[in-house]
Design an enzyme around this catalytic site. Structure first.
Site, PDB file in Angstrom:
ATOM      1  N   HIS A   1      20.018   7.264   2.567  1.00  0.00           N
ATOM      2  CA  HIS A   1      20.558   8.455   3.398  1.00  0.00           C
ATOM      3  C   HIS A   1      21.891   8.720   3.643  1.00  0.00           C
ATOM      4  O   HIS A   1      22.169   9.683   4.222  1.00  0.00           O
ATOM      5  CB  HIS A   1      19.848   7.698   4.852  1.00  0.00           C
ATOM      6  CG  HIS A   1      19.811   8.958   5.967  1.00  0.00           C
ATOM      7  ND1 HIS A   1      20.803   8.945   7.005  1.00  0.00           N
ATOM      8  CD2 HIS A   1      18.860  10.070   5.978  1.00  0.00           C
ATOM      9  CE1 HIS A   1      20.366  10.205   7.632  1.00  0.00           C
ATOM     10  NE2 HIS A   1      19.296  10.732   7.239  1.00  0.00           N
TER      11      HIS A   1
ATOM     12  N   ARG B   1      21.627  13.620  20.750  1.00  0.00           N
ATOM     13  CA  ARG B   1      20.843  14.600  20.937  1.00  0.00           C
ATOM     14  C   ARG B   1      19.341  14.560  21.184  1.00  0.00           C
ATOM     15  O   ARG B   1      18.744  15.319  22.179  1.00  0.00           O
ATOM     16  CB  ARG B   1      20.795  15.046  19.333  1.00  0.00           C
ATOM     17  CG  ARG B   1      20.121  16.536  19.165  1.00  0.00           C
ATOM     18  CD  ARG B   1      20.020  17.331  18.009  1.00  0.00           C
ATOM     19  NE  ARG B   1      18.828  16.510  17.180  1.00  0.00           N
ATOM     20  CZ  ARG B   1      18.888  16.207  16.130  1.00  0.00           C
ATOM     21  NH1 ARG B   1      19.846  16.090  15.249  1.00  0.00           N
ATOM     22  NH2 ARG B   1      17.631  15.519  15.351  1.00  0.00           N
TER      23      ARG B   1
ATOM     24  N   ARG C   1      11.442  12.846   4.452  1.00  0.00           N
ATOM     25  CA  ARG C   1      10.042  13.231   4.931  1.00  0.00           C
ATOM     26  C   ARG C   1      10.012  14.799   4.909  1.00  0.00           C
ATOM     27  O   ARG C   1      10.794  15.406   5.629  1.00  0.00           O
ATOM     28  CB  ARG C   1      10.165  12.661   6.579  1.00  0.00           C
ATOM     29  CG  ARG C   1       8.604  13.048   7.068  1.00  0.00           C
ATOM     30  CD  ARG C   1       8.677  12.427   8.324  1.00  0.00           C
ATOM     31  NE  ARG C   1       8.388  11.166   8.251  1.00  0.00           N
ATOM     32  CZ  ARG C   1       8.910  10.143   9.092  1.00  0.00           C
ATOM     33  NH1 ARG C   1       9.555  10.621  10.372  1.00  0.00           N
ATOM     34  NH2 ARG C   1       8.498   8.957   8.928  1.00  0.00           N
TER      35      ARG C   1
ATOM     36  N   HIS D   1      24.257  17.112  14.993  1.00  0.00           N
ATOM     37  CA  HIS D   1      23.698  16.088  13.927  1.00  0.00           C
ATOM     38  C   HIS D   1      24.685  15.164  13.540  1.00  0.00           C
ATOM     39  O   HIS D   1      24.264  14.166  12.792  1.00  0.00           O
ATOM     40  CB  HIS D   1      23.358  17.199  12.886  1.00  0.00           C
ATOM     41  CG  HIS D   1      22.618  16.379  11.621  1.00  0.00           C
ATOM     42  ND1 HIS D   1      23.001  16.176  10.472  1.00  0.00           N
ATOM     43  CD2 HIS D   1      21.122  15.901  11.719  1.00  0.00           C
ATOM     44  CE1 HIS D   1      21.985  15.392   9.574  1.00  0.00           C
ATOM     45  NE2 HIS D   1      21.104  15.302  10.382  1.00  0.00           N
TER      46      HIS D   1
END
EC number: 2.7.4.1
Length: 694
Positions: free
Chosen positions: A439, A569, A409, A597
């Site tokens: 991914h 997060r 995206r 992350h």
């Protein structure tokens, strides 16, 4: 919380229906934590400005994707009740209410806190009438030379329909009067996005671009009287809808859909609170929106542009400089020999990405003994040395296979460009599966050793192969020559590029087949350990926790007495600390200089801990609609250090946000007067925090 029986998995006691927090509101609460960093006077001033900008950018994406998606599903009749029990309209109304509160708070932070604080440091953000005459004169020259030529005023009358307003564009709504006929007309002037958001009127004194345009509207409407003008901004649906079953290629379909993005329906209208009701009514009617979609704010709008102010060369107002460690793979060490000797765990940005992961691909491209390189690319930089190395490897005659995810995206255009560059260089480029995003973060190097044996060197990571974001994103990566991992990664690449139906792996968990079941089985194993009196514990670190199946498994573990620690997060739909349901679950969130992350999943396993790391978050899209991979960490020292890091984040002495059962987040520093540990600052200072397995 009510105790209405819900779904009963595996014969367990019923769980309450209202056991999930709302996903959309939880995301907004994450962005609230970002805003609280902008409000934190203890942080360097320009870093606070950056967080103010990040909040605005995040909220834009939230409206473009999440709100737009929900609105679209409601319009088509496909929206269903959320897992939290809210009906779609309730979700939309609650989302609008919370977003409005946060946007007003954001504007107040800019106006009442950051602007005065910046002024004390001789950095001023001024409206047009606050500029000195010499500064206004300079802006007049700038308008004549740089702004006026690119402006296109569009009037609305019987011959000119209301113009299309592109998404995220900043505009001026202008009412002009013809002095000869006394007729009034509406006109729209688009603020050019190619110019700086804030113009420097004199050193370290800035004014919004739209203010300069507004001061010169008379030059755009010569002979007319400018009655009023107001800034407004539109947000449109920018989520992609691609029919991957159509006959045209995925790349061509994506390019076509990107062109459509500009014309998505409006999901938000931002206006300055000084706007007149007449102009607002006109905008509301022409844009076909309702009151819920209108957000009146104290200007200026579009504070994402404050990123340029945060970039000012004022090092004393920023975090201290930080140079990543190069000790994980010293420059004088033979990279392949070092990885053969033992697994290498790297922790970015504390460990250098350039001298570890990037070096693996670059050394492999240059090494004549390397026969093949296989790589997944989800996001990468515009001048990617990774892509350049792959191009060079193909030119040298090596077999290079690159799985490019075109549908990452907001990076779709960049990925299309790099896919074509790789194809032209002779790389085998694969676009993954129809209906699934690729991914996982994998690299595989096949090398013929001196003894003639083919050995596979692998990297499995939690972050993208993106040298720029690797300096800002916190991620883990495992570099290994373990033959079992090599076999698994080879099989997974064959699955990605061919028609393999590989489901069983020795050291990997792979979505969408085995990842969710693998995690749930391990949670259930912890329950068995607890019931047998053995040590049991679950510790997760990820970006989002939404998947109901995994959450329910964690609830069952809590009920069985298993301590569960979640370091998240962003979004968390799990309710911690609820008596009878989750009193053994704690949820913490860390935000700061670096974007947390990484994804780590740890199980105590009766005293023989099992630790996994990889690309997957606990969300439906990750577990059902993406190819994700987790790898088990076998080095005892690496496991120990990962567990210690998880424990440090959960410690009461660490500054973090604590999630309450009702969905509110409380910052630990607001609960105690004692000095608390900033975990990121600690890691920057210690840099080399790992042990090795003796």
């Amino acid at each position: 919380m009510s105790v209405t029986p819900g779904h009963i998995p595996h014969g367990a006691e019923a769980l309450p229906d209202d056991r999930f927090l709302d996903r959309e509101e939880s995301w907004l609460r994450f962005n609230q934590r970002v805003l609280e960093l902008a409000e934190d006077a203890r942080l360097p001033l320009l870093e606070r400005v950056r967080f103010l900008s990040i909040f605005a950018t995040n909220l834009d994406e939230f409206f473009m994707v999440r709100v737009a998606g929900l609105t679209r599903r409601m319009a088509t009749g496909l929206a269903v009740q959320s897992a939290s029990g809210r009906q779609p309209r309730e979700v939309l109304e609650r989302t609008a209410t919370v977003a409005r509160e946060l946007m007003l708070r954001h504007a107040a932070c800019f106006r009442d806190d950051l602007c005065p604080s910046l002024a004390k440091e001789h950095i001023e953000l001024l409206r047009w009438d606050q500029l000195a005459e010499t500064e206004q004169e300079r802006m007049r020259r700038f308008f004549r030379d740089r702004i006026y030529p690119v402006l296109t005023p569009l009037v609305v009358d019987s011959a000119h329909p209301f113009p299309y307003i592109s998404g995220l564009s900043l505009n001026l709504a202008v009412i002009v009067r013809d002095p000869q006929t006394d007729a009034t007309m509406f006109a729209r002037v688009k603020v050019p996005p190619v110019l700086p958001r804030f113009l420097e009127a004199s050193p370290d004194r800035f004014t919004p671009l739209e203010d300069v345009i507004a001061a010169h509207l008379g030059q755009l409407f010569v002979g007319m009287e400018v009655v009023e003008h107001h800034a407004f901004r539109v947000t449109r649906n920018q989520d992609l809808e691609i029919d991957e079953d159509i006959s045209e290629g995925l790349l061509q379909a994506l390019e076509r859909e990107l062109l459509r993005r500009r014309f998505g329906p409006v999901v938000r209208l931002e206006v300055e609170d000084s706007i007149s009701e007449g102009v607002l009514d006109l905008l509301t009617e022409e844009l076909s929106i309702d009151e819920r979609q209108i957000f009146r704010l104290d200007g200026p709008l579009d504070l994402a542009g404050m990123a340029a102010i945060a970039d000012l060369d004022r090092p004393e107002l920023k975090y201290p400089p930080f140079v990543p460690s190069k000790e994980a793979l010293p420059a004088d060490a033979d990279l392949f020999a070092a990885i053969r000797e033992r697994d290498v765990l790297v922790h970015h940005p504390y460990d250098s990405f350039t001298t570890t992961v990037q070096r693996l691909i670059e050394d492999a491209a240059d090494d004549p003994k390397v026969l093949a390189i296989k790589q997944t690319l989800y996001r990468t930089s515009g001048d990617s040395p990774i892509v350049d190395a792959l191009v060079g490897a193909a030119a040298a005659g090596k077999q290079v296979v690159v799985v490019v995810e075109l549908k990452a995206r907001f990076d779709e255009r960049a990925n299309i460009a790099w896919a074509r560059k790789l194809e032209k260089a002779g790389c085998h480029v694969v676009y993954g599966f129809v209906g699934l995003k690729t991914h996982c973060k994998l690299a595989l190097v096949v090398r013929q050793e001196a003894d003639g044996v083919l050995r596979r060197y692998c990297h499995i990571g939690t972050g993208n192969y993106h040298p720029k974001t690797a300096r800002l994103y916190e991620d883990f990566g495992l570099l290994t020559a373990d033959p079992h991992v090599g076999e698994d990664v080879s099989a997974l690449f064959n699955h990605l590029t061919g028609y393999s139906r590989q489901n069983d792996y020795k050291r990997l968990l792979v979505a969408p087949q085995s990842l969710r079941p693998g995690l749930v089985r391990r949670i259930e194993r912890e329950i068995e350990h607890a019931e047998a009196g053995r040590s049991a514990r679950v510790r997760f670190k990820c970006n989002s926790v939404v998947d109901e199946v995994v959450i329910d498994a964690l609830y069952r573990a809590s009920r069985a007495g298993v301590p569960v620690d979640i370091w998240v997060r962003g979004i968390c739909a799990l309710r911690p600390g609820v008596p009878g349901l989750s009193e053994n679950i704690r949820v913490r969130s860390v935000l700061g200089r670096f974007l947390e992350h990484s994804r780590v999943f740890a199980f105590e396993n009766g005293g023989d801990p099992e630790v996994w790391l990889g690309s997957a978050d606990l969300m439906h899209r990750n577990l059902d609609r993406r190819v994700e991979a987790l790898v088990t960490v076998t080095d005892r020292g690496h496991r120990t250090d990962l567990l210690e890091l998880l424990d440090r984040a959960m410690d009461d002495g660490t500054d973090a946000w604590w999630l309450e059962g009702d969905g509110t987040w409380i910052r630990r520093s607001a609960m105690t007067a004692e000095p608390l540990l900033d975990i990121q600052t600690h890691l920057v200072k210690s840099r080399r925090w790992r042990t090795v397995d003796g």
